[in-house]
Scaffold this active site. Structure first.
Site, PDB file in Angstrom:
ATOM      1  N   LYS A 126       0.264 -28.769 -12.323  1.00 35.20           N
ATOM      2  CA  LYS A 126      -0.705 -29.685 -12.937  1.00 35.20           C
ATOM      3  C   LYS A 126      -0.685 -29.600 -14.462  1.00 35.20           C
ATOM      4  O   LYS A 126      -0.633 -30.610 -15.156  1.00 35.20           O
ATOM      5  CB  LYS A 126      -2.132 -29.332 -12.469  1.00 35.20           C
ATOM      6  CG  LYS A 126      -2.564 -29.955 -11.170  1.00 35.20           C
ATOM      7  CD  LYS A 126      -3.980 -29.521 -10.823  1.00 35.20           C
ATOM      8  CE  LYS A 126      -4.994 -30.068 -11.788  1.00 35.20           C
ATOM      9  NZ  LYS A 126      -6.351 -29.529 -11.588  1.00 35.20           N
ATOM     10  N   ARG A 157     -19.571 -31.301 -18.029  1.00 34.41           N
ATOM     11  CA  ARG A 157     -18.793 -30.181 -18.558  1.00 34.41           C
ATOM     12  C   ARG A 157     -18.725 -30.242 -20.082  1.00 34.41           C
ATOM     13  O   ARG A 157     -18.596 -31.314 -20.660  1.00 34.41           O
ATOM     14  CB  ARG A 157     -17.406 -30.165 -17.910  1.00 34.41           C
ATOM     15  CG  ARG A 157     -17.487 -29.530 -16.528  1.00 34.41           C
ATOM     16  CD  ARG A 157     -16.620 -30.206 -15.509  1.00 34.41           C
ATOM     17  NE  ARG A 157     -15.215 -29.933 -15.723  1.00 34.41           N
ATOM     18  CZ  ARG A 157     -14.249 -30.517 -15.031  1.00 34.41           C
ATOM     19  NH1 ARG A 157     -14.536 -31.410 -14.099  1.00 34.41           N
ATOM     20  NH2 ARG A 157     -13.006 -30.222 -15.255  1.00 34.41           N
ATOM     21  N   ASP A 212      -8.663 -19.875 -13.208  1.00 30.66           N
ATOM     22  CA  ASP A 212      -8.503 -20.764 -12.054  1.00 30.66           C
ATOM     23  C   ASP A 212      -8.389 -19.999 -10.740  1.00 30.66           C
ATOM     24  O   ASP A 212      -8.650 -20.559  -9.669  1.00 30.66           O
ATOM     25  CB  ASP A 212      -7.251 -21.636 -12.223  1.00 30.66           C
ATOM     26  CG  ASP A 212      -7.427 -22.724 -13.272  1.00 30.66           C
ATOM     27  OD1 ASP A 212      -8.582 -23.036 -13.611  1.00 30.66           O
ATOM     28  OD2 ASP A 212      -6.407 -23.244 -13.760  1.00 30.66           O
TER      29      ASP A 212
END
Length: 436
Positions: free
Chosen positions: A22, A122, A320
């Site tokens: 990604k 966010r 992550d």
């Protein structure tokens, strides 16, 4: 909303090809849109986030053609982007919004950047601050949240000392530095992933690295090349997606899995070091360099995991992976303790709260803290199947699918299709490899 039922498994076995990385896909798509000519990006990520980036670049004038996992982008040149008549939609992708803000700040037109409900919660101020130092005119809701209004202008170079490590902030400043008159530098307090620097070099930008400092020469400056060149590039498999299968295979004693063509950039492999310190059996095979990125295969077998504390400088390098590590906690000898990770509360969901709630539903002993959590290990009892609320967060859904493989009874993952944000075929692959 879609639900996925996860049944307990004896082990995982077989080979796996991952979706394209990604982080790298985002950066290649943006730089291909700024380059002159047509770039071919093979094994481009299937993740919805990366296709949000393609949609934004298309709206800004790049020509984007998608054929299976190959994307061809005909760029506009660095000063050839055009104003979009409607708001650019970053979907659920914080990477799209933060990095594109850096590019748009240096254009000669105004833009509006928005996203879904989650993205609009966010924080964006960390990007807005240094870009404003460069002369950018950026406005947001409560001066922190999307939608963002960006009035493009000529930017000036800065020497930015980052108060906290963030690859996205570093990347936004470096991308803005393409459009500044002179040399822009960014100094990190701790090392973060360097895909942006590698991709910029690949497309022809002039980058210098000195320890924790990265410098970029603006395309307009005396030493600037004035342009980026189209490239033919292969995107490696996504290590952040591999982690769920590394965890699942480690969890089940008789597992034997081989994951092909994984991106093994040293700024991303802290997770492999951590797994090794916990006793996992993971080996790198066939390492090679592809467009500046290290790529290889990963072999993983079942192992007894020790657990441990994750804190301090480890956190930016593992941000992550923290959800799946927390979900592994109840299966480890010592449990898992995560500290200094308040950042988890402002991801796609409040991941600390989501982890604590769902682990408790499965019977784990969890202590929730403002900046992390402590998950008790094996001695506190075996997990049982439960109904999991993913909160629409892809990493929560996938983390609990992993935990469910070794639980007693079936587990239901609610809103499971949110996994498509990063790994659309995750549940298909997990079920294919699981022997029940």
């Amino acid at each position: 909303m879609k639900k996925e039922i996860i049944c307990p498994a004896k082990y995982l076995t077989g080979g796996l090809e991952l979706p394209g990385d990604k982080s790298i896909s985002h950066r290649y798509a943006m730089l291909a849109g700024l380059a002159e000519g047509t770039s071919e990006l093979r094994h481009f990520s299937a993740a919805a986030d990366c296709h949000s980036t393609l949609g934004c670049m298309s709206a800004l004038g790049a020509v984007v053609k998608i054929e299976k996992d190959t994307v061809r982008v005909t760029g506009c040149g660095p000063l050839g982007l055009k104003s979009s008549w409607r708001a650019l939609n970053a979907g659920n992708s914080g990477t799209t919004m933060r990095l594109l803000t850096g590019i748009l700040a240096g254009q000669e037109f105004s833009s509006k950047l928005t996203g879904d409900d989650s993205l609009q919660k966010r924080p964006m101020k960390r990007v807005m601050g240094p870009l404003r130092q460069m002369g950018a005119d950026i406005r947001g809701r409560e001066d922190n949240f999307a939608p963002l209004e960006i009035r493009g202008t000529r930017l000036k170079p800065i020497d930015y000392q980052m108060p906290m490590a963030s690859a996205q902030v570093k990347s936004a400043v470096l991308l803005a530095g393409l459009f500044a008159d002179g040399v822009t530098s960014v100094t990190e307090p701790a090392r973060t992933r360097d895909h942006t620097e590698l991709a910029l070099e690949e497309f022809g930008a002039e980058i210098e690295r000195h320890g924790p400092t990265v410098r970029i020469h603006g395309l307009r400056g005396a030493n600037g090349s004035g342009k980026l060149l189209a490239k033919s590039l292969e995107v490696p498999g996504d290590l952040s997606s591999a982690v769920f299968f590394l965890a699942a295979a480690s969890l089940l004693p008789d597992s034997n899995v081989l994951i092909h063509n994984v991106g093994l950039n040293p700024t991303r492999t802290a997770i492999l070091d951590l797994f090794a310190s916990m006793g996992a059996s993971i080996h790198m095979l066939g390492l090679k360099s592809v467009h500046g990125e290290l790529v290889g295969d990963l072999s993983v077998r079942g192992a007894l995991l020790k657990g441990g504390v994750i804190a301090g400088d480890q956190i930016p390098l593992l941000i992550d992976e923290l959800p799946v590590l927390a979900a592994l906690g109840p299966y480890t000898e010592e449990g898992i303790e995560i500290r200094d990770a308040a950042e988890l509360r402002v991801k796609e969901s409040d991941r600390i709260a989501a982890l604590a709630e769902n682990l408790r539903r499965m019977g784990a002993a969890v202590e929730e803290r403002p900046d992390g959590l402590k998950v008790a290990g094996r001695r506190s009892g075996k997990l049982r199947g439960a109904e999991i609320d993913s909160r629409g967060d892809h990493r929560i859904a996938m983390a609990f699918a992993v935990a469910a493989l070794a639980a007693e009874g079936n587990t239901v993952i609610r809103n499971s299709d949110c996994a498509g944000v990063s790994f659309p075929t995750f549940f298909v692959e997990l079920n294919r490899m699981a022997d029940r």
